[in-house]
Design a protein around this motif. Structure first.
Motif, PDB file in Angstrom:
ATOM      1  N   GLU A  72       0.826  -1.216   0.000  1.00 47.24           N
ATOM      2  CA  GLU A  72       0.000   0.000   0.000  1.00 47.24           C
ATOM      3  C   GLU A  72       0.856   1.260   0.000  1.00 47.24           C
ATOM      4  N   ARG A  73       2.036   1.189   0.574  1.00 53.70           N
ATOM      5  CA  ARG A  73       2.943   2.346   0.632  1.00 53.70           C
ATOM      6  C   ARG A  73       3.926   2.368  -0.543  1.00 53.70           C
ATOM      7  N   HIS A  74       3.756   1.416  -1.455  1.00 54.51           N
ATOM      8  CA  HIS A  74       4.644   1.290  -2.619  1.00 54.51           C
ATOM      9  C   HIS A  74       6.096   1.115  -2.191  1.00 54.51           C
ATOM     10  N   ARG A  75       6.287   0.294  -1.170  1.00 53.63           N
ATOM     11  CA  ARG A  75       7.613  -0.023  -0.649  1.00 53.63           C
ATOM     12  C   ARG A  75       7.844  -1.524  -0.832  1.00 53.63           C
ATOM     13  N   ARG A  76       9.078  -1.938  -0.703  1.00 51.73           N
ATOM     14  CA  ARG A  76       9.418  -3.359  -0.844  1.00 51.73           C
ATOM     15  C   ARG A  76       9.564  -3.995   0.534  1.00 51.73           C
ATOM     16  N   LEU A  77       9.233  -5.266   0.578  1.00 51.73           N
ATOM     17  CA  LEU A  77       9.405  -6.067   1.785  1.00 51.73           C
ATOM     18  C   LEU A  77      10.279  -7.263   1.426  1.00 51.73           C
ATOM     19  N   ALA A  78      11.319  -7.475   2.208  1.00 53.47           N
ATOM     20  CA  ALA A  78      12.176  -8.653   2.041  1.00 53.47           C
ATOM     21  C   ALA A  78      12.270  -9.363   3.383  1.00 53.47           C
ATOM     22  N   LEU A  79      12.256 -10.679   3.333  1.00 51.42           N
ATOM     23  CA  LEU A  79      12.425 -11.481   4.540  1.00 51.42           C
ATOM     24  C   LEU A  79      13.782 -12.161   4.499  1.00 51.42           C
ATOM     25  N   VAL A  80      14.382 -12.290   5.669  1.00 53.91           N
ATOM     26  CA  VAL A  80      15.571 -13.118   5.838  1.00 53.91           C
ATOM     27  C   VAL A  80      15.125 -14.255   6.741  1.00 53.91           C
ATOM     28  N   ALA A  81      15.312 -15.482   6.270  1.00 51.57           N
ATOM     29  CA  ALA A  81      14.816 -16.606   7.055  1.00 51.57           C
ATOM     30  C   ALA A  81      15.699 -17.828   6.870  1.00 51.57           C
ATOM     31  N   GLY A  82      15.788 -18.586   7.958  1.00 47.68           N
ATOM     32  CA  GLY A  82      16.494 -19.856   7.925  1.00 47.68           C
ATOM     33  C   GLY A  82      15.576 -20.970   7.448  1.00 47.68           C
ATOM     34  N   ARG A  83      16.094 -22.180   7.464  1.00 49.41           N
ATOM     35  CA  ARG A  83      15.326 -23.325   6.965  1.00 49.41           C
ATOM     36  C   ARG A  83      14.009 -23.530   7.683  1.00 49.41           C
ATOM     37  N   ARG A  84      14.014 -23.362   8.984  1.00 48.30           N
ATOM     38  CA  ARG A  84      12.799 -23.626   9.764  1.00 48.30           C
ATOM     39  C   ARG A  84      11.663 -22.690   9.349  1.00 48.30           C
ATOM     40  N   VAL A  85      11.926 -21.397   9.293  1.00 49.07           N
ATOM     41  CA  VAL A  85      10.879 -20.437   8.926  1.00 49.07           C
ATOM     42  C   VAL A  85      10.500 -20.611   7.455  1.00 49.07           C
ATOM     43  N   ARG A  86      11.478 -20.859   6.589  1.00 46.96           N
ATOM     44  CA  ARG A  86      11.162 -21.097   5.176  1.00 46.96           C
ATOM     45  C   ARG A  86      10.259 -22.317   5.016  1.00 46.96           C
ATOM     46  N   ALA A  87      10.500 -23.349   5.799  1.00 47.66           N
ATOM     47  CA  ALA A  87       9.656 -24.550   5.731  1.00 47.66           C
ATOM     48  C   ALA A  87       8.228 -24.228   6.165  1.00 47.66           C
TER      49      ALA A  87
END
Length: 115
Positions: A72-87
């Protein structure tokens, strides 16, 4: 495990790094901190979940909220995640909804390249 969230502002981005569990007891703190991080200005948001040991459906709902807020704010979101959260993202059908990076440097490179 308790949750702590540290916010650090960079040039054109802000990083909210979470450590611990994001669950029904802590998701409100995570949500409020992430939303406050977006208020620092027109910045892209990196949620560093590499030290998150557990995330439940309430935590996933915060991630979806943050995706909507950044869109909504025309911004980007990136996540950093290990195997557990990615799973967990994959099991929940959310793996394709987010840009997920293995390291903070990768995520910062992605958002900084678009600035």
């Amino acid at each position: 495990m308790e949750l702590s969230v540290h916010v650090e502002q960079g040039a054109g981005h802000v990083v909210a790094a979470a450590t611990g569990d994001i669950d029904i007891a802590t998701s409100g703190t995570f949500r409020d901190t992430a939303l406050a991080a977006l208020e620092v200005g027109p910045v892209d948001l990196v949620l560093d979940l590499s030290s998150v040991t557990f995330i439940d459906s309430t935590g996933l709902s915060v991630l979806v909220l943050m995706r909507r807020e950044t869109d909504e704010r025309h911004r980007r979101l990136a996540l950093v995640a290990g195997r557990r959260v990615r799973a967990i993202l994959k099991i929940a059908g959310l793996a394709d909804v987010f840009v997920v990076h293995p390291t903070i440097d990768s995520a910062l490179g992605d958002v900084d390249d678009l600035a």
